[in-house]
Motif scaffolding. Structure first.
Motif, PDB file in Angstrom:
ATOM      1  N   LEU A  50     -46.349 -57.590 -32.071  1.00  0.00           N
ATOM      2  CA  LEU A  50     -47.174 -57.604 -33.289  1.00  0.00           C
ATOM      3  C   LEU A  50     -47.412 -56.191 -33.805  1.00  0.00           C
ATOM      4  CD1 LEU A  50     -49.894 -60.304 -32.463  1.00  0.00           C
ATOM      5  CD2 LEU A  50     -47.960 -60.506 -34.048  1.00  0.00           C
ATOM      6  N   GLN A  51     -47.623 -55.275 -32.875  1.00  0.00           N
ATOM      7  CA  GLN A  51     -47.832 -53.882 -33.272  1.00  0.00           C
ATOM      8  C   GLN A  51     -46.572 -53.317 -33.931  1.00  0.00           C
ATOM      9  OE1 GLN A  51     -48.993 -51.390 -29.998  1.00  0.00           O
ATOM     10  NE2 GLN A  51     -49.874 -49.848 -31.347  1.00  0.00           N
ATOM     11  N   LYS A  52     -45.412 -53.678 -33.399  1.00  0.00           N
ATOM     12  CA  LYS A  52     -44.151 -53.191 -33.973  1.00  0.00           C
ATOM     13  C   LYS A  52     -43.973 -53.684 -35.403  1.00  0.00           C
ATOM     14  CE  LYS A  52     -41.410 -52.534 -29.766  1.00  0.00           C
ATOM     15  NZ  LYS A  52     -42.538 -52.460 -28.861  1.00  0.00           N
TER      16      LYS A  52
ATOM     17  N   ALA B  91     -38.652 -56.020 -31.075  1.00  0.00           N
ATOM     18  CA  ALA B  91     -39.696 -56.803 -31.756  1.00  0.00           C
ATOM     19  C   ALA B  91     -39.406 -58.303 -31.639  1.00  0.00           C
ATOM     20  CB  ALA B  91     -39.794 -56.382 -33.226  1.00  0.00           C
ATOM     21  N   ALA B  92     -38.169 -58.697 -31.861  1.00  0.00           N
ATOM     22  CA  ALA B  92     -37.813 -60.118 -31.776  1.00  0.00           C
ATOM     23  C   ALA B  92     -38.037 -60.654 -30.361  1.00  0.00           C
ATOM     24  CB  ALA B  92     -36.359 -60.318 -32.197  1.00  0.00           C
TER      25      ALA B  92
ATOM     26  N   MET C 281     -40.107 -64.390 -26.727  1.00  0.00           N
ATOM     27  CA  MET C 281     -40.115 -64.708 -25.292  1.00  0.00           C
ATOM     28  C   MET C 281     -41.518 -65.022 -24.754  1.00  0.00           C
ATOM     29  SD  MET C 281     -36.950 -64.776 -24.630  1.00  0.00           S
ATOM     30  CE  MET C 281     -36.373 -64.981 -26.306  1.00  0.00           C
ATOM     31  N   PRO C 282     -42.563 -64.322 -25.178  1.00  0.00           N
ATOM     32  CA  PRO C 282     -43.901 -64.683 -24.699  1.00  0.00           C
ATOM     33  C   PRO C 282     -44.332 -66.098 -25.103  1.00  0.00           C
ATOM     34  CG  PRO C 282     -43.924 -62.449 -25.523  1.00  0.00           C
ATOM     35  CD  PRO C 282     -42.587 -63.038 -25.899  1.00  0.00           C
TER      36      PRO C 282
END
Length: 173
Positions: free
Chosen positions: A60-62, A92-93, A98-99
């Motif tokens: 999210l930060q990215k 970023a992807a 993945m989380p």
């Protein structure tokens, strides 16, 4: 005067242990079985729920400031073999997808692999260049992610439920 024999309860106190040690393996197996059924699935879930937000927040930060992310990948996060913009996009992807899979317990092993790869790159590639990236916490992440790769998502995961459903319907692999 004749002495009377000791009452049975007294002789048990002196001659025999109060617990029958022959039952200890049975007790141990009962406790281990209970832990396997009840505590281990919660631990598997806890590991997934611990790792997911670490990477998701980073993703999210990215995307929150893409220009700053591109700058960091060009100047500070110089990943070998990949152009900075490709590395930033892949990072970023990966950190955003993945989380989500980890939280759901869907393709858990597969989802943990790129996250482990990221932790390895952060610690050993970037950490070799800059001490700022050399963080002992990364070893903990690597340990937990390796556990997910080896064990899977556990009983409280979509992986488990899909496998159980497919076996019930006769689709055994």
């Amino acid at each position: 005067m004749t002495s009377s024999p000791l009452p049975r309860s007294s002789s048990a106190r002196f001659g025999q242990p109060p617990i029958r040690f022959g039952r200890l393996p049975e007790i141990r197996d009962h406790i281990a079985g209970w832990l396997d059924r009840n505590a281990v699935p919660l631990l598997d879930l806890a590991v997934r729920l611990t790792m997911a937000p670490i990477f998701f927040r980073s993703g999210l930060q990215k995307i929150g400031d893409w220009q700053a992310t591109l700058f960091l990948f060009k100047e500070e996060y110089r990943v070998p073999l990949l152009p900075a913009d490709v590395a930033a996009l892949l990072a970023a992807a990966t950190e955003l997808t993945m989380p989500v899979l980890l939280v759901l317990g869907l393709a858990t092993r597969l989802a943990a692999v790129p996250l482990l790869a990221m932790a390895l790159v952060i610690q050993f590639v970037l950490g070799a260049e800059s001490p700022a990236f050399n963080n002992p916490q990364h070893y903990f992440w690597m340990l937990l992610l390796t556990g997910l790769i080896l064990r899977g998502g556990g009983r409280l995961s979509l992986d488990h439920w899909f496998l159980r459903f497919s076996r019930r319907n006769g689709d055994r692999p």
